[in-house]
Design an enzyme around this catalytic site. Structure first.
Site, mmCIF file in Angstrom:
data_model
loop_
_atom_site.group_PDB
_atom_site.id
_atom_site.type_symbol
_atom_site.label_atom_id
_atom_site.label_comp_id
_atom_site.label_asym_id
_atom_site.label_seq_id
_atom_site.Cartn_x
_atom_site.Cartn_y
_atom_site.Cartn_z
ATOM 1 N N GLU A 226 -3.003 -4.831 -2.939
ATOM 2 C CA GLU A 226 -3.506 -5.747 -3.966
ATOM 3 C C GLU A 226 -3.522 -5.065 -5.326
ATOM 4 O O GLU A 226 -3.122 -5.648 -6.344
ATOM 5 C CB GLU A 226 -4.933 -6.197 -3.627
ATOM 6 C CG GLU A 226 -5.057 -6.924 -2.302
ATOM 7 C CD GLU A 226 -5.378 -5.995 -1.138
ATOM 8 O OE1 GLU A 226 -4.783 -4.899 -1.055
ATOM 9 O OE2 GLU A 226 -6.216 -6.375 -0.316
ATOM 10 N N ASN B 174 0.835 -1.199 0.000
ATOM 11 C CA ASN B 174 0.000 0.000 0.000
ATOM 12 C C ASN B 174 0.870 1.250 0.000
ATOM 13 O O ASN B 174 1.962 1.282 0.582
ATOM 14 C CB ASN B 174 -1.012 0.006 1.146
ATOM 15 C CG ASN B 174 -0.395 -0.202 2.520
ATOM 16 O OD1 ASN B 174 0.665 -0.796 2.655
ATOM 17 N ND2 ASN B 174 -1.065 0.279 3.543
ATOM 18 N N ILE B 175 0.371 2.248 -0.703
ATOM 19 C CA ILE B 175 1.094 3.518 -0.869
ATOM 20 C C ILE B 175 0.117 4.634 -0.517
ATOM 21 O O ILE B 175 -0.836 4.880 -1.270
ATOM 22 C CB ILE B 175 1.606 3.660 -2.320
ATOM 23 C CG1 ILE B 175 2.518 2.470 -2.687
ATOM 24 C CG2 ILE B 175 2.351 4.988 -2.490
ATOM 25 C CD1 ILE B 175 2.812 2.336 -4.171
ATOM 26 N N GLU B 176 0.331 5.249 0.643
ATOM 27 C CA GLU B 176 -0.637 6.240 1.131
ATOM 28 C C GLU B 176 -0.328 7.635 0.608
ATOM 29 O O GLU B 176 0.708 7.874 -0.021
ATOM 30 C CB GLU B 176 -0.655 6.209 2.664
ATOM 31 C CG GLU B 176 -1.143 4.856 3.181
ATOM 32 C CD GLU B 176 -1.367 4.817 4.675
ATOM 33 O OE1 GLU B 176 -0.846 5.696 5.401
ATOM 34 O OE2 GLU B 176 -2.065 3.884 5.119
ATOM 35 N N CYS C 100 -4.031 0.519 -2.565
ATOM 36 C CA CYS C 100 -3.897 -0.683 -1.741
ATOM 37 C C CYS C 100 -2.830 -1.624 -2.315
ATOM 38 O O CYS C 100 -2.516 -1.577 -3.510
ATOM 39 C CB CYS C 100 -5.215 -1.444 -1.680
ATOM 40 S SG CYS C 100 -6.501 -0.619 -0.749
HETATM 41 N N1 THU Z 1 -5.339 -1.350 2.538
HETATM 42 C C1 THU Z 1 -4.768 -2.192 1.622
HETATM 43 O O1 THU Z 1 -3.613 -2.029 1.229
HETATM 44 N N2 THU Z 1 -5.526 -3.218 1.124
HETATM 45 C C2 THU Z 1 -6.833 -3.442 1.462
HETATM 46 O O2 THU Z 1 -7.501 -4.245 0.830
HETATM 47 C C3 THU Z 1 -7.409 -2.724 2.600
HETATM 48 C C4 THU Z 1 -6.713 -1.471 2.998
HETATM 49 C C5 THU Z 1 -4.535 -0.249 3.085
HETATM 50 C C6 THU Z 1 -5.022 1.125 2.740
HETATM 51 C C7 THU Z 1 -4.429 1.940 3.855
HETATM 52 O O3 THU Z 1 -3.122 2.351 3.473
HETATM 53 C C8 THU Z 1 -4.323 0.982 5.025
HETATM 54 O O4 THU Z 1 -4.532 -0.313 4.489
HETATM 55 C C9 THU Z 1 -5.302 1.235 6.140
HETATM 56 O O5 THU Z 1 -6.586 1.243 5.673
#
Ligand code: THU
Length: 138
Positions: A55, A42-44, A53
């Site tokens: 995936e 995940n890359i915020e 996300c």
């Molecule tokens: N996140 C994912 O990477 N995959 C998901 O299917 C659910 C949520 C990440 C997004 C965010 O950076 C962190 O999890 C918290 O929600």
């Protein structure tokens, strides 16, 4: 590739996460039909909604490289990268999986004891997709 191996690659992918806002590190490892594996994290983003996300990072990397047939994905996540239980894919990721994957696409949810297996049919039974990957349920 054995599921355990794919799960290990998902765990490794967590270390690539960019998560200055939530602190939740998520990793994914996508197995293509030809055996190629793509990892994602995940890359915020400061504006929150542009966050990608794990995936989708893996799927988009694979599609860019010309892959569209996928067999399975392993997913894991946790606060500060500590896995305390399964970290199931969000609704947006399920819909992106639906675009390319059939009902029998396998999702390995890594937890603190190992992993559990679910199918895309279980996670998104009434799938909306344009044509060849359409769910038999919807
Ligand atoms: N996140 C994912 O990477 N995959 C998901 O299917 C659910 C949520 C990440 C997004 C965010 O950076 C962190 O999890 C918290 O929600």
């Amino acid at each position: 590739m054995p599921p355990e191996e794919l799960c290990k690659l998902a765990v490794e992918a967590m270390s690539h996460a960019y998560v200055p806002y939530s602190g939740y590190k998520v990793g994914a490892a996508l197995l293509c039909a030809d055996g190629t594996v793509y990892q994602g994290c995940n890359i915020e983003n400061a504006a929150y909604s542009p966050t990608n996300c794990a995936e989708r990072t893996a799927i988009f990397k694979a599609v860019y490289d010309g892959h569209r047939d996928f067999a399975a994905i392993a997913v894991c996540g946790g606060k500060d990268g500590i896995i305390t239980g399964a970290f199931p894919p969000c609704g947006v990721c399920r819909q992106v999986m639906r675009e390319f994957c059939n009902d029998d696409f396998l999702i390995y949810l890594v937890n603190d004891k190992g992993y559990e297996t679910v199918t895309l049919q279980q996670l998104l039974p009434y799938g909306f997709s344009a044509g060849k990957h359409m769910s038999t349920n919807g």
